[in-house]
Design a protein around this motif. Structure first.
Motif, PDB file in Angstrom:
ATOM      1  N   MET A  68       0.833  -1.174   0.000  1.00 54.15           N
ATOM      2  CA  MET A  68       0.000   0.000   0.000  1.00 54.15           C
ATOM      3  C   MET A  68       0.875   1.233   0.000  1.00 54.15           C
ATOM      4  O   MET A  68       1.861   1.300   0.702  1.00 54.15           O
ATOM      5  CB  MET A  68      -0.911  -0.014   1.215  1.00 54.15           C
ATOM      6  N   GLU A  69       0.482   2.229  -0.758  1.00 52.88           N
ATOM      7  CA  GLU A  69       1.269   3.445  -0.917  1.00 52.88           C
ATOM      8  C   GLU A  69       0.969   4.512   0.130  1.00 52.88           C
ATOM      9  O   GLU A  69       1.788   5.357   0.390  1.00 52.88           O
ATOM     10  CB  GLU A  69       1.032   4.025  -2.313  1.00 52.88           C
ATOM     11  N   ALA A  70      -0.240   4.511   0.689  1.00 52.30           N
ATOM     12  CA  ALA A  70      -0.647   5.567   1.623  1.00 52.30           C
ATOM     13  C   ALA A  70       0.205   5.534   2.880  1.00 52.30           C
ATOM     14  O   ALA A  70       0.537   4.472   3.387  1.00 52.30           O
ATOM     15  CB  ALA A  70      -2.113   5.414   1.985  1.00 52.30           C
ATOM     16  N   ASN A  71       0.556   6.714   3.358  1.00 57.27           N
ATOM     17  CA  ASN A  71       1.296   6.759   4.614  1.00 57.27           C
ATOM     18  C   ASN A  71       0.601   7.623   5.658  1.00 57.27           C
ATOM     19  O   ASN A  71       1.094   7.779   6.754  1.00 57.27           O
ATOM     20  CB  ASN A  71       2.731   7.217   4.386  1.00 57.27           C
ATOM     21  N   LYS A  72      -0.567   8.197   5.319  1.00 54.86           N
ATOM     22  CA  LYS A  72      -1.386   8.949   6.265  1.00 54.86           C
ATOM     23  C   LYS A  72      -2.787   8.373   6.201  1.00 54.86           C
ATOM     24  O   LYS A  72      -3.450   8.445   5.172  1.00 54.86           O
ATOM     25  CB  LYS A  72      -1.380  10.434   5.939  1.00 54.86           C
ATOM     26  N   ILE A  73      -3.233   7.810   7.332  1.00 58.55           N
ATOM     27  CA  ILE A  73      -4.447   6.995   7.334  1.00 58.55           C
ATOM     28  C   ILE A  73      -5.348   7.402   8.497  1.00 58.55           C
ATOM     29  O   ILE A  73      -4.862   7.666   9.589  1.00 58.55           O
ATOM     30  CB  ILE A  73      -4.058   5.504   7.475  1.00 58.55           C
ATOM     31  N   ILE A  74      -6.658   7.410   8.247  1.00 55.30           N
ATOM     32  CA  ILE A  74      -7.652   7.593   9.303  1.00 55.30           C
ATOM     33  C   ILE A  74      -8.445   6.297   9.400  1.00 55.30           C
ATOM     34  O   ILE A  74      -8.939   5.792   8.389  1.00 55.30           O
ATOM     35  CB  ILE A  74      -8.633   8.736   8.984  1.00 55.30           C
ATOM     36  N   ILE A  75      -8.575   5.783  10.613  1.00 54.50           N
ATOM     37  CA  ILE A  75      -9.365   4.570  10.822  1.00 54.50           C
ATOM     38  C   ILE A  75     -10.421   4.872  11.875  1.00 54.50           C
ATOM     39  O   ILE A  75     -10.088   5.152  13.023  1.00 54.50           O
ATOM     40  CB  ILE A  75      -8.490   3.386  11.273  1.00 54.50           C
ATOM     41  N   THR A  76     -11.685   4.816  11.473  1.00 54.47           N
ATOM     42  CA  THR A  76     -12.759   4.992  12.434  1.00 54.47           C
ATOM     43  C   THR A  76     -13.034   3.660  13.111  1.00 54.47           C
ATOM     44  O   THR A  76     -12.935   2.607  12.487  1.00 54.47           O
ATOM     45  CB  THR A  76     -14.042   5.523  11.772  1.00 54.47           C
ATOM     46  N   GLY A  77     -13.325   3.720  14.388  1.00 54.87           N
ATOM     47  CA  GLY A  77     -13.519   2.479  15.140  1.00 54.87           C
ATOM     48  C   GLY A  77     -12.253   1.652  15.158  1.00 54.87           C
ATOM     49  O   GLY A  77     -12.290   0.430  15.139  1.00 54.87           O
ATOM     50  N   GLY A  78     -11.118   2.341  15.219  1.00 56.66           N
ATOM     51  CA  GLY A  78      -9.836   1.665  15.056  1.00 56.66           C
ATOM     52  C   GLY A  78      -9.253   1.026  16.287  1.00 56.66           C
ATOM     53  O   GLY A  78      -8.222   0.382  16.211  1.00 56.66           O
ATOM     54  N   ALA A  79      -9.890   1.173  17.441  1.00 55.94           N
ATOM     55  CA  ALA A  79      -9.298   0.654  18.675  1.00 55.94           C
ATOM     56  C   ALA A  79      -9.572  -0.821  18.909  1.00 55.94           C
ATOM     57  O   ALA A  79      -8.870  -1.467  19.683  1.00 55.94           O
ATOM     58  CB  ALA A  79      -9.799   1.467  19.866  1.00 55.94           C
ATOM     59  N   THR A  80     -10.577  -1.361  18.234  1.00 52.82           N
ATOM     60  CA  THR A  80     -10.955  -2.752  18.493  1.00 52.82           C
ATOM     61  C   THR A  80     -11.269  -3.486  17.189  1.00 52.82           C
ATOM     62  O   THR A  80     -11.384  -2.887  16.132  1.00 52.82           O
ATOM     63  CB  THR A  80     -12.213  -2.836  19.386  1.00 52.82           C
ATOM     64  N   ARG A  81     -11.378  -4.767  17.306  1.00 55.12           N
ATOM     65  CA  ARG A  81     -11.792  -5.683  16.239  1.00 55.12           C
ATOM     66  C   ARG A  81     -11.149  -5.389  14.879  1.00 55.12           C
ATOM     67  O   ARG A  81      -9.934  -5.310  14.770  1.00 55.12           O
ATOM     68  CB  ARG A  81     -13.321  -5.724  16.153  1.00 55.12           C
ATOM     69  N   GLY A  91     -11.062  -2.731  12.989  1.00 62.29           N
ATOM     70  CA  GLY A  91     -10.313  -1.470  12.905  1.00 62.29           C
ATOM     71  C   GLY A  91      -8.897  -1.628  13.432  1.00 62.29           C
ATOM     72  O   GLY A  91      -7.934  -1.148  12.832  1.00 62.29           O
ATOM     73  N   ALA A  92      -8.765  -2.316  14.552  1.00 68.02           N
ATOM     74  CA  ALA A  92      -7.437  -2.551  15.134  1.00 68.02           C
ATOM     75  C   ALA A  92      -6.606  -3.448  14.220  1.00 68.02           C
ATOM     76  O   ALA A  92      -5.402  -3.231  14.042  1.00 68.02           O
ATOM     77  CB  ALA A  92      -7.573  -3.169  16.518  1.00 68.02           C
ATOM     78  N   ALA A  93      -7.238  -4.448  13.623  1.00 69.43           N
ATOM     79  CA  ALA A  93      -6.521  -5.344  12.702  1.00 69.43           C
ATOM     80  C   ALA A  93      -6.020  -4.568  11.488  1.00 69.43           C
ATOM     81  O   ALA A  93      -4.889  -4.789  11.032  1.00 69.43           O
ATOM     82  CB  ALA A  93      -7.436  -6.492  12.276  1.00 69.43           C
ATOM     83  N   ILE A  94      -6.836  -3.657  10.979  1.00 72.00           N
ATOM     84  CA  ILE A  94      -6.417  -2.833   9.845  1.00 72.00           C
ATOM     85  C   ILE A  94      -5.241  -1.949  10.244  1.00 72.00           C
ATOM     86  O   ILE A  94      -4.260  -1.834   9.506  1.00 72.00           O
ATOM     87  CB  ILE A  94      -7.600  -1.987   9.327  1.00 72.00           C
ATOM     88  N   ALA A  95      -5.325  -1.340  11.410  1.00 75.28           N
ATOM     89  CA  ALA A  95      -4.235  -0.477  11.893  1.00 75.28           C
ATOM     90  C   ALA A  95      -2.933  -1.263  12.009  1.00 75.28           C
ATOM     91  O   ALA A  95      -1.871  -0.787  11.598  1.00 75.28           O
ATOM     92  CB  ALA A  95      -4.611   0.149  13.232  1.00 75.28           C
ATOM     93  N   LYS A  96      -3.012  -2.471  12.554  1.00 79.17           N
ATOM     94  CA  LYS A  96      -1.811  -3.305  12.691  1.00 79.17           C
ATOM     95  C   LYS A  96      -1.225  -3.653  11.324  1.00 79.17           C
ATOM     96  O   LYS A  96      -0.009  -3.607  11.130  1.00 79.17           O
ATOM     97  CB  LYS A  96      -2.144  -4.583  13.463  1.00 79.17           C
ATOM     98  N   LYS A  97      -2.093  -3.984  10.386  1.00 77.93           N
ATOM     99  CA  LYS A  97      -1.645  -4.376   9.042  1.00 77.93           C
ATOM    100  C   LYS A  97      -0.977  -3.211   8.310  1.00 77.93           C
ATOM    101  O   LYS A  97       0.008  -3.405   7.592  1.00 77.93           O
ATOM    102  CB  LYS A  97      -2.845  -4.893   8.232  1.00 77.93           C
ATOM    103  N   LEU A  98      -1.487  -1.998   8.496  1.00 78.29           N
ATOM    104  CA  LEU A  98      -0.978  -0.844   7.770  1.00 78.29           C
ATOM    105  C   LEU A  98       0.155  -0.111   8.487  1.00 78.29           C
ATOM    106  O   LEU A  98       0.749   0.800   7.928  1.00 78.29           O
ATOM    107  CB  LEU A  98      -2.122   0.137   7.486  1.00 78.29           C
ATOM    108  N   SER A  99       0.459  -0.505   9.705  1.00 77.99           N
ATOM    109  CA  SER A  99       1.471   0.208  10.475  1.00 77.99           C
ATOM    110  C   SER A  99       2.875  -0.072   9.957  1.00 77.99           C
ATOM    111  O   SER A  99       3.111  -1.057   9.269  1.00 77.99           O
ATOM    112  CB  SER A  99       1.380  -0.182  11.951  1.00 77.99           C
ATOM    113  N   GLY A 100       3.772   0.829  10.301  1.00 78.31           N
ATOM    114  CA  GLY A 100       5.162   0.668   9.921  1.00 78.31           C
ATOM    115  C   GLY A 100       5.864   2.008   9.922  1.00 78.31           C
ATOM    116  O   GLY A 100       5.251   3.044  10.173  1.00 78.31           O
ATOM    117  N   PRO A 101       7.164   1.993   9.656  1.00 80.64           N
ATOM    118  CA  PRO A 101       7.920   3.245   9.609  1.00 80.64           C
ATOM    119  C   PRO A 101       7.332   4.200   8.570  1.00 80.64           C
ATOM    120  O   PRO A 101       6.828   3.767   7.528  1.00 80.64           O
ATOM    121  CB  PRO A 101       9.323   2.800   9.207  1.00 80.64           C
TER     122      PRO A 101
END
Length: 78
Positions: free
Chosen positions: A1-14, A16-26
């Motif tokens: 994925m090319e995006a490096n600035k992301i907004i995740i609604t409902g990102g703290a659980t389930r 949303g959290a899985a998406i945040a973990k997958k997209l995280s990185g330096p």
């Protein structure tokens, strides 16, 4: 994925959290919205920060237009 600035609604659980973990990185910045899951959001932020992800947390009720506007303004400021 090319995006490096992301907004995740409902990102703290389930999913949303899985998406945040997958997209995280330096060089990735993620704004994570939560409503009632502050402790989960804090834990997720700590975990993602270990991957050198810059994480911002914002609380809001997506059923309230004023909160949605607040979340968008917050994300834009970051």
């Amino acid at each position: 994925m090319e995006a490096n600035k992301i907004i995740i609604t409902g990102g703290a659980t389930r999913i949303g959290a899985a998406i945040a973990k997958k997209l995280s990185g330096p060089k990735v910045e993620i704004v994570i919205h939560y409503f009632k899951s502050k402790s989960n959001a804090d834990k997720l932020k700590k975990k993602l920060s270990k991957n050198k992800t810059k994480v911002y947390l914002v609380k809001g009720d997506l059923s309230k237009e004023t909160d949605v506007i607040k979340i968008v303004k917050f994300a834009k400021s970051k």
